[in-house]
Write a protein that holds these residues in place. Structure first.
Motif, PDB file in Angstrom:
ATOM      1  N   GLY A 179       0.821  -1.207   0.000  1.00  0.00           N
ATOM      2  CA  GLY A 179       0.000   0.000   0.000  1.00  0.00           C
ATOM      3  C   GLY A 179       0.852   1.253   0.000  1.00  0.00           C
ATOM      4  O   GLY A 179       0.584   2.207  -0.741  1.00  0.00           O
ATOM      5  N   ASP A 180       1.907   1.261   0.826  1.00  0.00           N
ATOM      6  CA  ASP A 180       2.825   2.408   0.873  1.00  0.00           C
ATOM      7  C   ASP A 180       3.530   2.594  -0.461  1.00  0.00           C
ATOM      8  O   ASP A 180       3.708   3.705  -0.935  1.00  0.00           O
ATOM      9  CB  ASP A 180       3.872   2.219   1.982  1.00  0.00           C
ATOM     10  CG  ASP A 180       3.274   2.355   3.372  1.00  0.00           C
ATOM     11  OD1 ASP A 180       2.125   2.813   3.474  1.00  0.00           O
ATOM     12  OD2 ASP A 180       3.950   1.991   4.348  1.00  0.00           O
ATOM     13  N   LYS A 181       3.962   1.477  -1.035  1.00  0.00           N
ATOM     14  CA  LYS A 181       4.679   1.542  -2.307  1.00  0.00           C
ATOM     15  C   LYS A 181       3.748   2.060  -3.416  1.00  0.00           C
ATOM     16  O   LYS A 181       4.152   2.883  -4.226  1.00  0.00           O
ATOM     17  CB  LYS A 181       5.234   0.170  -2.679  1.00  0.00           C
ATOM     18  CG  LYS A 181       6.095   0.209  -3.936  1.00  0.00           C
ATOM     19  CD  LYS A 181       6.763  -1.107  -4.185  1.00  0.00           C
ATOM     20  CE  LYS A 181       7.670  -1.100  -5.385  1.00  0.00           C
ATOM     21  NZ  LYS A 181       7.417  -0.157  -6.431  1.00  0.00           N
ATOM     22  N   ARG A 182       2.499   1.592  -3.417  1.00  0.00           N
ATOM     23  CA  ARG A 182       1.532   2.073  -4.416  1.00  0.00           C
ATOM     24  C   ARG A 182       1.291   3.571  -4.258  1.00  0.00           C
ATOM     25  O   ARG A 182       1.224   4.311  -5.245  1.00  0.00           O
ATOM     26  CB  ARG A 182       0.214   1.311  -4.302  1.00  0.00           C
ATOM     27  CG  ARG A 182       0.169   0.067  -5.161  1.00  0.00           C
ATOM     28  CD  ARG A 182      -1.261  -0.411  -5.350  1.00  0.00           C
ATOM     29  NE  ARG A 182      -1.897  -0.730  -4.093  1.00  0.00           N
ATOM     30  CZ  ARG A 182      -1.977  -1.943  -3.560  1.00  0.00           C
ATOM     31  NH1 ARG A 182      -1.458  -2.964  -4.192  1.00  0.00           N
ATOM     32  NH2 ARG A 182      -2.577  -2.146  -2.415  1.00  0.00           N
ATOM     33  N   ALA A 183       1.167   4.017  -3.004  1.00  0.00           N
ATOM     34  CA  ALA A 183       0.946   5.451  -2.759  1.00  0.00           C
ATOM     35  C   ALA A 183       2.150   6.260  -3.234  1.00  0.00           C
ATOM     36  O   ALA A 183       1.995   7.299  -3.894  1.00  0.00           O
ATOM     37  CB  ALA A 183       0.695   5.697  -1.271  1.00  0.00           C
ATOM     38  N   THR A 184       3.339   5.777  -2.926  1.00  0.00           N
ATOM     39  CA  THR A 184       4.559   6.470  -3.359  1.00  0.00           C
ATOM     40  C   THR A 184       4.638   6.509  -4.878  1.00  0.00           C
ATOM     41  O   THR A 184       4.955   7.544  -5.466  1.00  0.00           O
ATOM     42  CB  THR A 184       5.811   5.769  -2.781  1.00  0.00           C
ATOM     43  OG1 THR A 184       5.722   5.777  -1.358  1.00  0.00           O
ATOM     44  CG2 THR A 184       7.095   6.459  -3.206  1.00  0.00           C
ATOM     45  N   ASP A 185       4.346   5.367  -5.520  1.00  0.00           N
ATOM     46  CA  ASP A 185       4.373   5.314  -6.990  1.00  0.00           C
ATOM     47  C   ASP A 185       3.358   6.275  -7.602  1.00  0.00           C
ATOM     48  O   ASP A 185       3.663   6.980  -8.567  1.00  0.00           O
ATOM     49  CB  ASP A 185       4.090   3.887  -7.485  1.00  0.00           C
ATOM     50  CG  ASP A 185       5.239   2.921  -7.190  1.00  0.00           C
ATOM     51  OD1 ASP A 185       6.340   3.387  -6.834  1.00  0.00           O
ATOM     52  OD2 ASP A 185       5.003   1.702  -7.298  1.00  0.00           O
ATOM     53  N   SER A 186       2.145   6.308  -7.031  1.00  0.00           N
ATOM     54  CA  SER A 186       1.106   7.216  -7.541  1.00  0.00           C
ATOM     55  C   SER A 186       1.553   8.667  -7.422  1.00  0.00           C
ATOM     56  O   SER A 186       1.386   9.462  -8.354  1.00  0.00           O
ATOM     57  CB  SER A 186      -0.201   7.023  -6.769  1.00  0.00           C
ATOM     58  OG  SER A 186      -0.725   5.748  -6.984  1.00  0.00           O
ATOM     59  N   LYS A 187       2.134   9.017  -6.278  1.00  0.00           N
ATOM     60  CA  LYS A 187       2.589  10.393  -6.070  1.00  0.00           C
ATOM     61  C   LYS A 187       3.716  10.741  -7.048  1.00  0.00           C
ATOM     62  O   LYS A 187       3.759  11.863  -7.567  1.00  0.00           O
ATOM     63  CB  LYS A 187       3.049  10.589  -4.629  1.00  0.00           C
ATOM     64  CG  LYS A 187       1.896  10.632  -3.646  1.00  0.00           C
ATOM     65  CD  LYS A 187       2.401  10.870  -2.235  1.00  0.00           C
ATOM     66  CE  LYS A 187       1.238  11.088  -1.279  1.00  0.00           C
ATOM     67  NZ  LYS A 187       1.688  11.470   0.064  1.00  0.00           N
ATOM     68  N   GLN A 188       4.611   9.785  -7.287  1.00  0.00           N
ATOM     69  CA  GLN A 188       5.703  10.027  -8.241  1.00  0.00           C
ATOM     70  C   GLN A 188       5.159  10.226  -9.650  1.00  0.00           C
ATOM     71  O   GLN A 188       5.610  11.106 -10.379  1.00  0.00           O
ATOM     72  CB  GLN A 188       6.698   8.857  -8.233  1.00  0.00           C
ATOM     73  CG  GLN A 188       7.733   8.943  -7.126  1.00  0.00           C
ATOM     74  CD  GLN A 188       8.520  10.237  -7.180  1.00  0.00           C
ATOM     75  OE1 GLN A 188       8.328  11.126  -6.353  1.00  0.00           O
ATOM     76  NE2 GLN A 188       9.392  10.384  -8.152  1.00  0.00           N
ATOM     77  N   GLN A 189       4.175   9.422 -10.025  1.00  0.00           N
ATOM     78  CA  GLN A 189       3.564   9.550 -11.353  1.00  0.00           C
ATOM     79  C   GLN A 189       2.867  10.907 -11.496  1.00  0.00           C
ATOM     80  O   GLN A 189       2.945  11.542 -12.546  1.00  0.00           O
ATOM     81  CB  GLN A 189       2.578   8.408 -11.609  1.00  0.00           C
ATOM     82  CG  GLN A 189       3.247   7.053 -11.833  1.00  0.00           C
ATOM     83  CD  GLN A 189       4.263   7.105 -12.954  1.00  0.00           C
ATOM     84  OE1 GLN A 189       5.469   7.044 -12.709  1.00  0.00           O
ATOM     85  NE2 GLN A 189       3.807   7.238 -14.179  1.00  0.00           N
ATOM     86  N   LEU A 190       2.201  11.325 -10.440  1.00  0.00           N
ATOM     87  CA  LEU A 190       1.523  12.629 -10.484  1.00  0.00           C
ATOM     88  C   LEU A 190       2.523  13.770 -10.548  1.00  0.00           C
ATOM     89  O   LEU A 190       2.301  14.773 -11.241  1.00  0.00           O
ATOM     90  CB  LEU A 190       0.588  12.780  -9.278  1.00  0.00           C
ATOM     91  CG  LEU A 190      -0.715  12.005  -9.398  1.00  0.00           C
ATOM     92  CD1 LEU A 190      -1.402  11.887  -8.044  1.00  0.00           C
ATOM     93  CD2 LEU A 190      -1.644  12.676 -10.422  1.00  0.00           C
ATOM     94  N   ARG A 191       3.626  13.635  -9.842  1.00  0.00           N
ATOM     95  CA  ARG A 191       4.670  14.670  -9.890  1.00  0.00           C
ATOM     96  C   ARG A 191       5.222  14.782 -11.317  1.00  0.00           C
ATOM     97  O   ARG A 191       5.372  15.883 -11.853  1.00  0.00           O
ATOM     98  CB  ARG A 191       5.786  14.319  -8.900  1.00  0.00           C
ATOM     99  CG  ARG A 191       6.942  15.306  -8.929  1.00  0.00           C
ATOM    100  CD  ARG A 191       8.089  14.811  -8.087  1.00  0.00           C
ATOM    101  NE  ARG A 191       9.245  15.660  -8.254  1.00  0.00           N
ATOM    102  CZ  ARG A 191       9.897  16.235  -7.269  1.00  0.00           C
ATOM    103  NH1 ARG A 191       9.515  16.057  -6.024  1.00  0.00           N
ATOM    104  NH2 ARG A 191      10.938  16.992  -7.501  1.00  0.00           N
TER     105      ARG A 191
END
Length: 194
Positions: free
Chosen positions: A7-19
């Motif tokens: 879950g943490d990794k998915r959240a981090t990945d999503s935030k990176q993609q949005l950035r």
């Protein structure tokens, strides 16, 4: 535990993609013409995922800028090794690191410069430089006392304006000088040496 990590990794990945999506779109479009739908489409994520992390596009932009300035501060004020000190001025290493960081992340800072007024980054940048000025003073305290007793608030405004303006010029001109040259020159200018 593994589910929590995923879950943490998915959240981090999503935030990176949005950035990445944010900077990609800012290269092409004015801030006012970028929608949450544009961001999620470019990032390849669902709108619900976006709203799990951010209130709106302004919240995304603010968090991204806060993170950028936190990373810059960590780079500038990382512990200094003895061999990193330059004998002629205690502040050299911090100024050098500032320009080195700008150089390493030039593309993102160029975009912020281009869209700065639209994104209203002045307040975030001012808070960063205010804090950095205070940290810098603590780091080099006593290295060069002011014999003329110029009020600290005036010194702060002068130095911040000088560094921000010169860094903007340096980036806009395509970094015509090295971080080392910039750090040495800034010290020379601030101290009014020839």
């Amino acid at each position: 535990m593994a589910d929590c990590y995923r879950g943490d990794k998915r959240a981090t990945d999503s935030k990176q993609q949005l950035r990445k999506a944010l900077f990609h779109l800012l290269r092409e479009k004015e801030w006012g013409k970028i929608s949450v739908q544009d961001l999620t489409k470019k990032a390849g994520i669902h709108r619900t995922t976006f709203y799990q992390h951010y209130e709106d596009k302004f919240d995304l932009a603010q968090q991204v800028m806060d993170e950028m300035f936190d990373v810059m501060k960590a780079a500038i004020f990382a512990p200094v090794q003895e061999e990193d000190w330059q004998a002629d001025h205690a502040a050299y290493v911090y100024i050098f690191r500032f320009y080195q960081h700008l150089q390493e992340h030039e593309e993102e800072y160029q975009i912020l410069l281009k869209r700065g007024r639209e994104l209203n980054i002045h307040q975030t940048a001012s808070a960063f430089f205010e804090e950095s000025f205070s940290l810098g003073l603590e780091e080099v305290a006593g290295s060069n006392p002011d014999p003329h007793h110029v009020p600290l608030e005036m010194q702060k405004q002068f130095v911040i304006s000088a560094y921000v303006g010169t860094a903007e010029w340096w980036l806009r001109k395509g970094r015509p000088y090295s971080p080392d040259f910039m750090a040495s020159s800034m010290i020379q200018l601030i101290e009014n040496h020839e």
